[in-house]
Write a protein that holds these residues in place. Structure first.
Motif, short mmCIF file in Angstrom:
data_model
loop_
_atom_site.label_atom_id
_atom_site.label_comp_id
_atom_site.label_asym_id
_atom_site.label_seq_id
_atom_site.Cartn_x
_atom_site.Cartn_y
_atom_site.Cartn_z
N THR A 241 -15.76 4.24 -96.09
CA THR A 241 -15.96 4.17 -94.65
C THR A 241 -14.62 4.00 -93.96
O THR A 241 -13.58 3.88 -94.61
CB THR A 241 -16.89 2.99 -94.28
N ILE A 242 -14.66 4.01 -92.64
CA ILE A 242 -13.47 3.77 -91.82
C ILE A 242 -13.72 2.52 -90.99
O ILE A 242 -14.78 2.37 -90.38
CB ILE A 242 -13.17 4.97 -90.91
N ASP A 243 -12.75 1.62 -90.99
CA ASP A 243 -12.88 0.36 -90.26
C ASP A 243 -11.78 0.29 -89.20
O ASP A 243 -10.78 1.00 -89.28
CB ASP A 243 -12.77 -0.81 -91.24
N LYS A 244 -12.01 -0.56 -88.22
CA LYS A 244 -11.00 -0.80 -87.18
C LYS A 244 -10.42 -2.20 -87.36
O LYS A 244 -11.16 -3.16 -87.56
CB LYS A 244 -11.63 -0.69 -85.78
N GLU A 245 -9.10 -2.27 -87.28
CA GLU A 245 -8.44 -3.57 -87.39
C GLU A 245 -7.55 -3.77 -86.17
O GLU A 245 -6.88 -2.84 -85.70
CB GLU A 245 -7.61 -3.64 -88.67
N PHE A 246 -7.57 -5.01 -85.66
CA PHE A 246 -6.78 -5.35 -84.48
C PHE A 246 -5.68 -6.34 -84.88
O PHE A 246 -5.94 -7.33 -85.57
CB PHE A 246 -7.65 -5.98 -83.40
N ASP A 247 -4.49 -6.06 -84.44
CA ASP A 247 -3.38 -6.99 -84.66
C ASP A 247 -3.48 -8.11 -83.62
O ASP A 247 -3.64 -7.85 -82.42
CB ASP A 247 -2.04 -6.25 -84.51
N GLU A 248 -3.40 -9.36 -84.10
CA GLU A 248 -3.58 -10.50 -83.20
C GLU A 248 -2.53 -10.50 -82.08
O GLU A 248 -2.83 -10.87 -80.94
CB GLU A 248 -3.51 -11.80 -83.99
N HIS A 249 -1.31 -10.10 -82.42
CA HIS A 249 -0.26 -10.06 -81.39
C HIS A 249 -0.61 -9.03 -80.32
O HIS A 249 -0.46 -9.30 -79.12
CB HIS A 249 1.08 -9.72 -82.04
N ARG B 196 -12.99 1.17 -99.16
CA ARG B 196 -14.01 1.48 -100.16
C ARG B 196 -14.62 0.17 -100.65
O ARG B 196 -13.92 -0.74 -101.08
CB ARG B 196 -13.43 2.25 -101.34
N LEU B 197 -15.95 0.11 -100.56
CA LEU B 197 -16.70 -1.02 -101.09
C LEU B 197 -17.30 -0.60 -102.43
O LEU B 197 -17.81 0.53 -102.55
CB LEU B 197 -17.81 -1.46 -100.14
N ARG B 198 -17.27 -1.49 -103.41
CA ARG B 198 -17.84 -1.18 -104.72
C ARG B 198 -18.62 -2.38 -105.22
O ARG B 198 -18.14 -3.52 -105.18
CB ARG B 198 -16.74 -0.83 -105.73
N TYR B 199 -19.84 -2.10 -105.69
CA TYR B 199 -20.67 -3.16 -106.27
C TYR B 199 -21.04 -2.75 -107.68
O TYR B 199 -21.59 -1.66 -107.91
CB TYR B 199 -21.93 -3.38 -105.43
N ASP B 200 -20.78 -3.64 -108.63
CA ASP B 200 -21.01 -3.33 -110.04
C ASP B 200 -22.15 -4.13 -110.64
O ASP B 200 -22.31 -4.20 -111.86
CB ASP B 200 -19.74 -3.55 -110.86
N GLY B 201 -22.94 -4.77 -109.80
CA GLY B 201 -24.03 -5.59 -110.29
C GLY B 201 -23.70 -7.06 -110.30
O GLY B 201 -24.60 -7.90 -110.44
N GLU B 202 -22.44 -7.39 -110.15
CA GLU B 202 -22.02 -8.79 -110.17
C GLU B 202 -21.30 -9.19 -108.88
O GLU B 202 -21.57 -10.24 -108.32
CB GLU B 202 -21.11 -9.06 -111.37
N ALA B 203 -20.38 -8.39 -108.43
CA ALA B 203 -19.59 -8.74 -107.25
C ALA B 203 -19.25 -7.49 -106.46
O ALA B 203 -19.20 -6.38 -107.00
CB ALA B 203 -18.31 -9.47 -107.66
N VAL B 204 -19.03 -7.69 -105.16
CA VAL B 204 -18.62 -6.61 -104.28
C VAL B 204 -17.11 -6.69 -104.10
O VAL B 204 -16.56 -7.75 -103.76
CB VAL B 204 -19.32 -6.70 -102.92
N ALA B 205 -16.45 -5.59 -104.35
CA ALA B 205 -15.00 -5.51 -104.14
C ALA B 205 -14.72 -4.57 -102.97
O ALA B 205 -15.36 -3.53 -102.85
CB ALA B 205 -14.31 -5.01 -105.40
N MET B 206 -13.79 -4.95 -102.14
CA MET B 206 -13.40 -4.12 -101.00
C MET B 206 -11.90 -3.89 -101.05
O MET B 206 -11.13 -4.83 -101.23
CB MET B 206 -13.78 -4.78 -99.69
N GLN B 207 -11.51 -2.64 -100.90
CA GLN B 207 -10.08 -2.34 -100.91
C GLN B 207 -9.76 -1.23 -99.94
O GLN B 207 -10.61 -0.36 -99.65
CB GLN B 207 -9.63 -1.95 -102.32
N GLU B 208 -8.56 -1.26 -99.42
CA GLU B 208 -8.11 -0.17 -98.56
C GLU B 208 -7.82 1.05 -99.42
O GLU B 208 -7.38 0.93 -100.56
CB GLU B 208 -6.85 -0.57 -97.79
N VAL B 209 -8.06 2.21 -98.85
CA VAL B 209 -7.77 3.46 -99.56
C VAL B 209 -6.86 4.30 -98.69
O VAL B 209 -6.76 4.10 -97.47
CB VAL B 209 -9.07 4.23 -99.89
N ASP B 210 -6.23 5.24 -99.31
CA ASP B 210 -5.35 6.14 -98.57
C ASP B 210 -6.15 6.92 -97.55
O ASP B 210 -7.29 7.30 -97.78
CB ASP B 210 -4.65 7.09 -99.55
N TRP B 211 -5.54 7.18 -96.39
CA TRP B 211 -6.24 7.87 -95.31
C TRP B 211 -6.76 9.24 -95.75
O TRP B 211 -7.79 9.71 -95.26
CB TRP B 211 -5.32 8.01 -94.10
N SER B 212 -6.08 9.86 -96.68
CA SER B 212 -6.51 11.19 -97.14
C SER B 212 -7.90 11.17 -97.76
O SER B 212 -8.60 12.17 -97.76
CB SER B 212 -5.50 11.75 -98.15
#
Length: 663
Positions: free
Chosen positions: A598-606, A626-642
């Motif tokens: 998915t695509i998320d929006k992030e705001f810089d506090e400054h 990218r969110l990934r669930y393997d049956g035990e835990a959900v991992a979230m990581q940034e991915v390259d824009w491509s």
């Protein structure tokens, strides 16, 4: 049901019999062609139960119905809500009337229901499921089948309920723009891991000759190490439930592996998918359908005085409360749009005629046209507006007159004081209810803009000329507005309806505007009255039932039999907490790890602080996740824009061409 209850309901039904018959007759006179409607008299508790069940008397066992029933009952007890009617899409349709309602309310419900039944019968989106849905029978079979599974001693009832929970979490993830087609269980592929199959094939040490006799060339080519990993489907698949039905497995927690779905699991999944397709058109046409029913209810109850003199004030009071309900009100928005459509089409026909009058052009239109004179010329014939006074003067050969009914009325067999419409044909009814002469719309012709005049003039193909305004308006087509309304009723859904008919004129007339949450002030503010902005806001709430559009991108993600889902980003970000919980449900239907891009929006506090001081809005940064669930835990990581660039819409595409969707 006790004997007293039965007798009481029979008495109410007998009192309504005439109203039911005459409403059906009046609907046909107005050009509606509804399904036959069966009316049922129910008490307060039964009505709440039917509402909870989505308008049907039998549904599968599940806690959701009890929750809906409790909410409906408390709404009536504490918030003053009142249930007037419920009707389902079936042939014949079934409508339920609450016995405690006043006669004025019952009449309003009956006229409203007749229009709903017409919409069900004629809208193409409802036809995508089936021409003859047999919905009550279908839902009854599903209820009985699921009940049998729950009572099977070899199946844990709690497991069935949990499975239903998993599927219902995805019930809107179907391809509602395509006809329903069942997933054939025989088409389920062998779900063994392809890598394991390749290893087993190597262990057999078969000769090349034997390998080619047993396996196809295509399959062998797919196993070669130098080939690309196998991915499917070839194109993103919108019907997530169908994909899971075909390729999904269940997760065996004891064995910590994916295993084939049990027959009952596959069966329940397909039944709930079928129900999702059945209910989809109702979700897709809520504004149109409720607006259509409200429009014709108003024509019958007020225009044809189906509500008697002593009932009208109560009807008007209750109708105003329905239309005045807060939030996004489909009754109000739908009624306003249908009325605007009718007025616009009738005005267009009048304007086209006036623009063909000698010396009248789109440039001088407002200067040379006497609009009061126009109103007089397009006024309906008194013979159709006051039938009782004109009964002896009506011509049986007049296309606006029903000759047989006229003869019976003159013989005293029809009470024309109560039912004047019985003497008229559809053409006569269209003239009788011509919208542009109603007091609230008398200025609608004169309010046409110069740009609209220019557009009409440019695309006006009839070049016949009139010598005077009177000649031009001598044979106005009074039915043109209704004919256009019926055309739109057949082909459109809420998204296409809003896209085509929500104009700047409509927005200005009804005071629509958009509002946004502003980071600079920390509250909501009105932001625009432009039609395009209002339209986009509304359409986002109706596209894909107002839910995120999720598609299946790969059933063998990274060649590991993992599922990859993608979010079609349209500027609205996912609620990542809800997305995480949904992934856990999907895992139970896939049996292996699941991923979501998915695509998320992030705001810089400054940036937020600087924008707040300047009373401006900060610019967010869009990042791929990218969110990934393997049956035990959900991992979230940034991915390259491509990896997510293809998910980002350059402009919001609502796929608003019904002819493409229905092809």
């Amino acid at each position: 049901m006790s004997t007293d209850d039965h007798i009481r309901k029979q008495r109410v039904a007998a009192e309504l019999e005439t109203s039911v018959d005459e409403a059906a007759n009046l609907a046909k006179k107005l050009g509606l062609t509804p399904y036959p409607v069966n009316y049922w008299i129910v008490d307060y508790d039964e009505m709440n139960e039917l509402i909870a069940y989505g308008g049907f008397q039998q549904r599968y066992p599940h806690w959701r119905w009890g929750m809906a029933y409790d909410r409906q009952q408390k709404q009536g007890q504490f918030l003053g809500g009142k249930a007037f009617e419920i009707v389902n899409n079936d042939n014949p349709a079934h409508a339920f009337l609450q016995e405690s309602n006043e006669l004025a309310d019952q009449k309003a419900v009956i006229t409203h229901v007749e229009a709903h039944a017409d919409f069900f019968a004629n809208n193409d989106w409802f036809g995508l499921f089936a021409d003859d849905p047999e919905a009550a029978a279908m839902l009854g079979r599903h209820a009985e089948t699921i009940e049998e599974y729950m009572q099977d001693p070899e199946i844990d009832r709690a497991e069935v309920e949990k499975w239903i929970d998993h599927v219902l979490c995805l019930e809107d993830n179907i391809d509602q723009h395509q006809p329903y087609a069942p997933v054939d269980g025989e088409d389920r592929p062998d779900e063994e891991d392809l890598a394991e199959v390749a290893d087993q094939l190597g262990d057999l040490e078969l000769s090349e000759e034997v390998r080619r006799q047993v396996f196809t060339e295509e399959w062998l080519d797919a196993q070669r190490e130098d080939d690309e990993p196998i991915t499917f489907p070839e194109e993103p698949q919108k019907d997530v439930l169908a994909f899971l039905q075909t390729h999904g497995m269940q997760y065996d927690a004891d064995g910590e592996q994916a295993v084939e779905m049990a027959d009952w699991q596959s069966d329940v999944l397909e039944m709930l998918r079928r129900e999702a397709y059945y209910f989809a058109p109702q979700k897709m046409t809520k504004v149109m359908n409720e607006g259509w029913a409200s429009y014709w209810e108003s024509v019958m109850m007020a225009g044809e005085q189906f509500a008697s003199v002593d009932e009208f004030v109560l009807y008007a009071d209750h109708m105003s409360k329905v239309l005045g309900s807060g939030g996004l009100n489909p009754y109000k928005l739908g009624l306003e749009l249908w009325t605007y459509l009718e007025n616009s089409e009738n005005r267009r026909e009048v304007v086209e005629r006036l623009l063909r009058v000698e010396d009248v052009t789109w440039r001088n239109f407002h200067d040379v046209i006497d609009f009061e004179r126009v109103q007089d010329l397009i006024a309906p014939d008194p013979a159709v507006t006051d039938v009782p006074a004109s009964l002896d003067d009506l011509d049986p050969d007049d296309p606006r007159v029903d000759a047989d009914a006229l003869a019976r009325a003159r013989d005293g067999e029809i009470d024309v004081e109560t039912y004047p419409w019985k003497v008229l044909t559809e053409a006569g009814m269209a003239e009788r209810h011509y919208s542009l002469v109603k007091p609230q719309y008398r200025g609608f012709v004169s309010r046409i803009s110069q740009s609209e005049l220019e557009r009409i003039s440019r695309y006006m193909f009839d070049d016949a000329r009139y010598e005077s305004v009177a000649d031009a308006l001598a044979d106005v087509d009074y039915a043109r507005g209704w004919e256009r309304m019926r055309e739109v009723r057949e082909s459109h859904n809420d998204v296409t309806f809003l896209d085509e008919f929500l104009t700047q004129e409509f927005v200005d007339e009804h005071d629509y505007f958009t509002y946004e949450y502003t980071h600079s002030s920390g509250d909501f503010r009105a932001t625009s009255t432009a039609a395009e902005d209002v339209k986009k806001k509304l359409m986002l709430q109706f596209t894909n039932f107002g839910k995120p559009t999720i598609t299946v991108a790969d059933g063998n993600y990274r060649n590991r039999n993992e599922l990859l889902l993608t979010h079609q980003y349209n500027g609205v970000v996912l609620d990542l907490e809800q997305a995480t919980e949904t992934l856990k449900r999907v895992f139970e239907l896939w049996g292996r790890p699941v991923n979501l891009l998915t695509i998320d929006k992030e705001f810089d506090e400054h940036d937020v602080e600087v924008a707040r001081r300047r009373d401006q809005e900060p610019e967010p940064e869009e990042v791929g996740k990218r969110l990934r669930y393997d049956g035990e835990a959900v991992a979230m990581q940034e991915v390259d824009w491509s990896e997510v660039e293809h998910l980002d819409a350059d402009d919001i595409d609502y796929d608003t061409k019904p002819e493409e969707w229905l092809s």
